[in-house]
Design an enzyme around this catalytic site. Structure first.
Site, PDB file in Angstrom:
ATOM      1  CE1 TYR A 121      -3.562   2.642   0.788  1.00 12.97           C
ATOM      2  CE2 TYR A 121      -2.135   3.210   2.280  1.00 12.97           C
ATOM      3  CZ  TYR A 121      -3.347   3.375   1.829  1.00 12.97           C
ATOM      4  OH  TYR A 121      -3.926   4.728   1.834  1.00 12.97           O
ATOM      5  CE  LYS A 125      -2.885   5.680  -1.264  1.00 14.17           C
ATOM      6  NZ  LYS A 125      -4.106   6.259  -2.110  1.00 14.17           N
TER       7      LYS A 125
END
Length: 208
Positions: A121, A125
């Site tokens: 994750y 990003k």
């Protein structure tokens, strides 16, 4: 200033839209979405599929973009699908807007975003932030909130428990890790659009 809001159906994006249409500093506000907005206010709301290649349209021609596009691994169904939304789609929209004249771009990212992170994750990003930095926007704002405190349409049990714990323990949790309201994130994204040239990274404790 002509403003585009991406992800206007989400918790932060909808708050950005609500605040933006009330401000006098925006000549126009456009919010492309997959489904029609219930209350677009004064915003233009083209409905598109967001499939690539993205459609050509006059509404891409804006001065600034605030991007709140994003999903979760559970919603996406796979890492590949998640990456498509949070990385590929964000960069594709940014590139289309940049080509149409946008000089400012603000991203609602995440605390800990890092292209070298072991977390899929946070690595996603971070790679998205890196990709945006290479596009040459006059001003790029990367806002990295901790857990977002907002009412959501979908159920997120783990996030709900995290918010409850964060609210209860807020006095003893370092400010960087405290939940941040969608209202504050939206206000920060909008406010930072007017700054001078450069890349600005705002960590969670700087959001207000």
């Amino acid at each position: 200033m002509k403003l585009m809001i991406l992800g206007a159906t989400g918790a932060v994006g909808s708050e950005v839209l609500r605040q933006a249409v009330k401000q006098k500093g925006f000549e126009t506000v456009v919010a492309p979405t997959r489904r029609p907005l219930e209350s677009p206010g004064a915003a233009r709301n083209p409905v598109i599929s967001f499939e690539q290649p993205l459609p050509e349209a006059d509404w891409w021609s804006v001065d600034a973009v605030i991007c709140c596009l994003g999903t979760t691994l559970k919603q996406a169904g796979s890492k590949q699908a998640f990456y498509h939304v949070d990385h590929d789609l964000v960069l594709a929209c940014a590139e289309r807007a940049r080509e149409a004249g946008a000089s400012r771009f603000a991203l609602n990212s995440a605390l800990g975003a890092n292209p070298d992170s072991r977390s899929f994750y946070l690595r996603t990003k971070g790679e998205t932030e890196t990709g945006l930095a290479r596009m040459g926007f006059e001003r790029l704002i990367l806002v990295r909130p901790s857990l977002i405190d907002a009412e959501r349409n979908e159920t997120r049990p783990a996030e709900h428990l995290g918010l409850l714990a964060g609210r209860l323990l807020s006095p003893i949790i370092p400010k960087r890790y405290r939940p941040v309201s969608a209202t504050a994130i939206a206000a920060t994204l909008l406010r930072e659009l007017s700054g001078g040239p450069g890349v600005v990274t705002l960590e969670s404790e700087q959001i207000q």
